[in-house]
Structure formats: structure tokens, C-alpha cells
Design a protein around this motif. Structure first.
Motif, mmCIF file in Angstrom:
data_model
loop_
_atom_site.group_PDB
_atom_site.id
_atom_site.type_symbol
_atom_site.label_atom_id
_atom_site.label_comp_id
_atom_site.label_asym_id
_atom_site.label_seq_id
_atom_site.Cartn_x
_atom_site.Cartn_y
_atom_site.Cartn_z
ATOM 1 N N ALA A 73 0.827 -1.210 0.000
ATOM 2 C CA ALA A 73 0.000 0.000 0.000
ATOM 3 C C ALA A 73 0.860 1.259 0.000
ATOM 4 N N MET A 74 1.964 1.231 0.746
ATOM 5 C CA MET A 74 2.855 2.387 0.786
ATOM 6 C C MET A 74 3.483 2.660 -0.575
ATOM 7 N N THR A 75 3.677 1.611 -1.372
ATOM 8 C CA THR A 75 4.218 1.807 -2.719
ATOM 9 C C THR A 75 3.268 2.666 -3.545
ATOM 10 N N ARG A 76 1.985 2.337 -3.490
ATOM 11 C CA ARG A 76 1.005 3.106 -4.272
ATOM 12 C C ARG A 76 0.815 4.508 -3.711
ATOM 13 N N LEU A 77 0.872 4.640 -2.391
ATOM 14 C CA LEU A 77 0.690 5.943 -1.755
ATOM 15 C C LEU A 77 1.952 6.802 -1.830
ATOM 16 N N ARG A 78 3.013 6.231 -2.394
ATOM 17 C CA ARG A 78 4.292 6.922 -2.546
ATOM 18 C C ARG A 78 4.863 7.329 -1.183
ATOM 19 N N LEU A 79 4.707 6.429 -0.226
ATOM 20 C CA LEU A 79 5.254 6.648 1.110
ATOM 21 C C LEU A 79 6.519 5.833 1.331
ATOM 22 N N ASP A 80 7.044 5.236 0.254
ATOM 23 C CA ASP A 80 8.278 4.491 0.392
ATOM 24 C C ASP A 80 9.439 5.475 0.604
ATOM 25 N N PHE A 81 10.483 4.974 1.187
ATOM 26 C CA PHE A 81 11.601 5.838 1.543
ATOM 27 C C PHE A 81 12.345 6.312 0.303
ATOM 28 N N ALA A 82 12.848 7.527 0.374
ATOM 29 C CA ALA A 82 13.627 8.089 -0.721
ATOM 30 C C ALA A 82 14.767 8.913 -0.148
ATOM 31 N N VAL A 83 15.947 8.737 -0.706
ATOM 32 C CA VAL A 83 17.105 9.541 -0.325
ATOM 33 C C VAL A 83 17.245 10.653 -1.351
ATOM 34 N N THR A 84 17.030 11.895 -0.910
ATOM 35 C CA THR A 84 16.955 13.026 -1.843
ATOM 36 C C THR A 84 18.206 13.905 -1.814
ATOM 37 N N MET A 85 19.275 13.430 -1.194
ATOM 38 C CA MET A 85 20.490 14.248 -1.111
ATOM 39 C C MET A 85 21.019 14.606 -2.496
ATOM 40 N N LEU A 86 20.863 13.696 -3.450
ATOM 41 C CA LEU A 86 21.345 13.946 -4.808
ATOM 42 C C LEU A 86 20.271 14.591 -5.669
ATOM 43 N N THR A 87 19.064 14.012 -5.640
ATOM 44 C CA THR A 87 18.026 14.470 -6.569
ATOM 45 C C THR A 87 17.550 15.889 -6.286
ATOM 46 N N GLU A 88 17.617 16.347 -5.030
ATOM 47 C CA GLU A 88 17.142 17.699 -4.730
ATOM 48 C C GLU A 88 18.064 18.769 -5.309
ATOM 49 N N ARG A 89 19.254 18.371 -5.722
ATOM 50 C CA ARG A 89 20.190 19.313 -6.340
ATOM 51 C C ARG A 89 20.055 19.328 -7.870
ATOM 52 N N LEU A 90 19.200 18.464 -8.398
ATOM 53 C CA LEU A 90 19.004 18.398 -9.846
ATOM 54 C C LEU A 90 17.932 19.378 -10.285
ATOM 55 N N SER A 91 17.894 19.620 -11.567
ATOM 56 C CA SER A 91 16.822 20.461 -12.119
ATOM 57 C C SER A 91 15.501 19.707 -12.085
ATOM 58 N N ALA A 92 14.404 20.424 -12.313
ATOM 59 C CA ALA A 92 13.076 19.809 -12.254
ATOM 60 C C ALA A 92 12.942 18.676 -13.268
ATOM 61 N N GLN A 93 13.493 18.869 -14.455
ATOM 62 C CA GLN A 93 13.413 17.841 -15.483
ATOM 63 C C GLN A 93 14.206 16.600 -15.097
ATOM 64 N N HIS A 94 15.393 16.822 -14.525
ATOM 65 C CA HIS A 94 16.209 15.681 -14.122
ATOM 66 C C HIS A 94 15.614 14.984 -12.890
ATOM 67 N N GLN A 95 14.965 15.737 -12.022
ATOM 68 C CA GLN A 95 14.277 15.127 -10.882
ATOM 69 C C GLN A 95 13.153 14.207 -11.362
ATOM 70 N N LYS A 96 12.426 14.664 -12.369
ATOM 71 C CA LYS A 96 11.361 13.841 -12.947
ATOM 72 C C LYS A 96 11.948 12.566 -13.550
ATOM 73 N N PHE A 97 13.067 12.696 -14.245
ATOM 74 C CA PHE A 97 13.719 11.536 -14.851
ATOM 75 C C PHE A 97 14.184 10.557 -13.774
ATOM 76 N N ALA A 98 14.731 11.088 -12.675
ATOM 77 C CA ALA A 98 15.185 10.232 -11.584
ATOM 78 C C ALA A 98 14.017 9.502 -10.935
ATOM 79 N N LYS A 99 12.875 10.184 -10.824
ATOM 80 C CA LYS A 99 11.696 9.545 -10.226
ATOM 81 C C LYS A 99 11.197 8.418 -11.124
#
Length: 202
Positions: A73-99
Motif C-alpha cells: 500500500a505504501m508503494t502506491r501511496l508513494r510513502l516508500d523511503f527516498a534519499v533526496t540528497m542527490l536528486t534535490e540538487r538536480l533540475s526539475a526535469q532531471h528530478q522527474k527523470f530520476a523519479k
């Protein structure tokens, strides 16, 4: 015509995910009530010096099912853990690609787990053995269908069904999330779950 079929397939995957999520919500509530009841009965009977020996094992398996159903259920609710130390420094387009890559890896893991469960539970081998667990164990050394739990004396394969169920449901949820991340279908808000903006981490 092919585009219409592709769109209907995408919508079917999202609907399947929504239906699974609704079933998982009910299962989680039922298992939580059951677990609470088991623990309360266990405490009362222990203090009364009449402990019920099978309650501990029942509670353990209840927690196992809660864990796997909740993880799906957490997978569908997008409550799974994410490490954003790298992705938060990317541009919006690259963040979308990483997701998209992250969600795609969830689907790959789900498919791999399905294959593993099929190899482990060997439904074809069980059918060939005439649904005789001992015969299958003698031929393949797969003792899954001959083992029983210690106190409940239930067949262990029944309790292990949570693994293939989790694999299938997580794969369906992952596909639905991937379709939304690729903007092939509109994002569907979950029903029955009240989430704040701070709840989602992925």
C-alpha cells in the motif's frame, strides 16, 4: 485503434491498482484489529496463569502479513523511503527523470520477486506431483508443502502466500505509479487514505 487499446490498458492498470489499494486498506484494518485482540488476550491469559500457547505465533504471522500488505500500500501511496540528497540538487526535469527510474526499479524488483516466488512455490511441479507435497519434496527437495507451523500446525505455504501476493500487488502499484510519472495517465488521488503534503516522501 492501437492507441485506444493502449489507453484502455493504462486505465485498466490504474483501476486494478485502486481496487488492490481498497482491498489492502480493509485487510490492514482487519489485521490491526486482530493483532490488538491477540495481544490483549495474551496479556489477560498470562496474568490469569492460563496462557494460550499459540497466540504468540499467531501474532508474529499477523505482523508479517501486516508488514507486506502495508509495504504494498505504501508503494502506491508513494510513502516508500527516498534519499533526496542527490536528486534535490538536480533540475526539475532531471528530478522527474530520476523519479521515473526509481519507479521503474520498483517494477523490476516486483517482477523479479514474482519470478522468484513461482520458482520457489513451483505450482507446475505441484500439479505434476498430483498436489502431493511429499512426492514433490522427494523429487525436487522442495519441502515447502510438507512443513507445518510449530504451534498452530498450519501448512506453512498458506502463510507464505503473502510473498507472491505482495509481489503482484507491488508490481501493479509500481506500474500505476510509473504511468503517472510518465504522464500517460492523470494522477489518481487515493481513496480512503488521508495524506498530508508532508506524508509523501517519494
Amino acid at each position: 485503434m492501437p492507441a485506444t487499446r493502449a489507453l484502455s490498458l493504462r486505465r485498466m492498470i490504474v483501476r486494478m491498482s485502486s481496487a488492490l489499494l481498497a482491498c489492502e486498506r480493509l485487510a490492514l484494518m482487519g489485521l490491526m484489529y486482530l493483532l490488538t485482540g491477540l495481544i490483549l488476550v495474551n496479556v489477560v491469559t498470562r496474568y490469569s496463569h492460563f496462557p494460550i500457547y499459540w497466540i504468540d505465533e499467531s501474532a508474529v504471522y499477523c505482523v508479517v502479513w501486516l508488514t507486506f500488505i502495508g509495504a504494498s500500500a505504501m508503494t502506491r501511496l508513494r510513502l516508500d523511503f527516498a534519499v533526496t540528497m542527490l536528486t534535490e540538487r538536480l533540475s526539475a526535469q532531471h528530478q522527474k527523470f530520476a523519479k521515473v527510474i526509481s519507479t521503474g526499479l520498483v517494477v523490476v524488483f516486483g517482477v523479479a520477486l514474482i519470478v522468484t516466488c513461482v520458482l520457489w512455490m513451483d505450482p507446475v511441479g505441484v500439479a505434476r506431483a498430483g498436489f502431493d507435497g511429499r512426492k514433490l519434496a522427494a523429487e525436487t527437495f522442495n519441502f515447502l508443502y510438507t512443513e507445518r507451523t510449530q504451534t498452530l500446525n498450519w501448512p506453512t505455504w498458506v502463510l507464505y502466500l503473502t510473498l507472491p501476493i505482495f509481489a503482484v500487488s507491488m508490481t501493479v502499484h509500481g506500474l500505476a505509479n510509473l504511468l503517472e510519472d510518465l504522464e500517460l495517465v492523470p494522477r489518481t488521488p487515493p481513496k480512503g487514505f488521508q495524506l498530508s503534503e508532508l506524508d509523501g516522501v517519494n
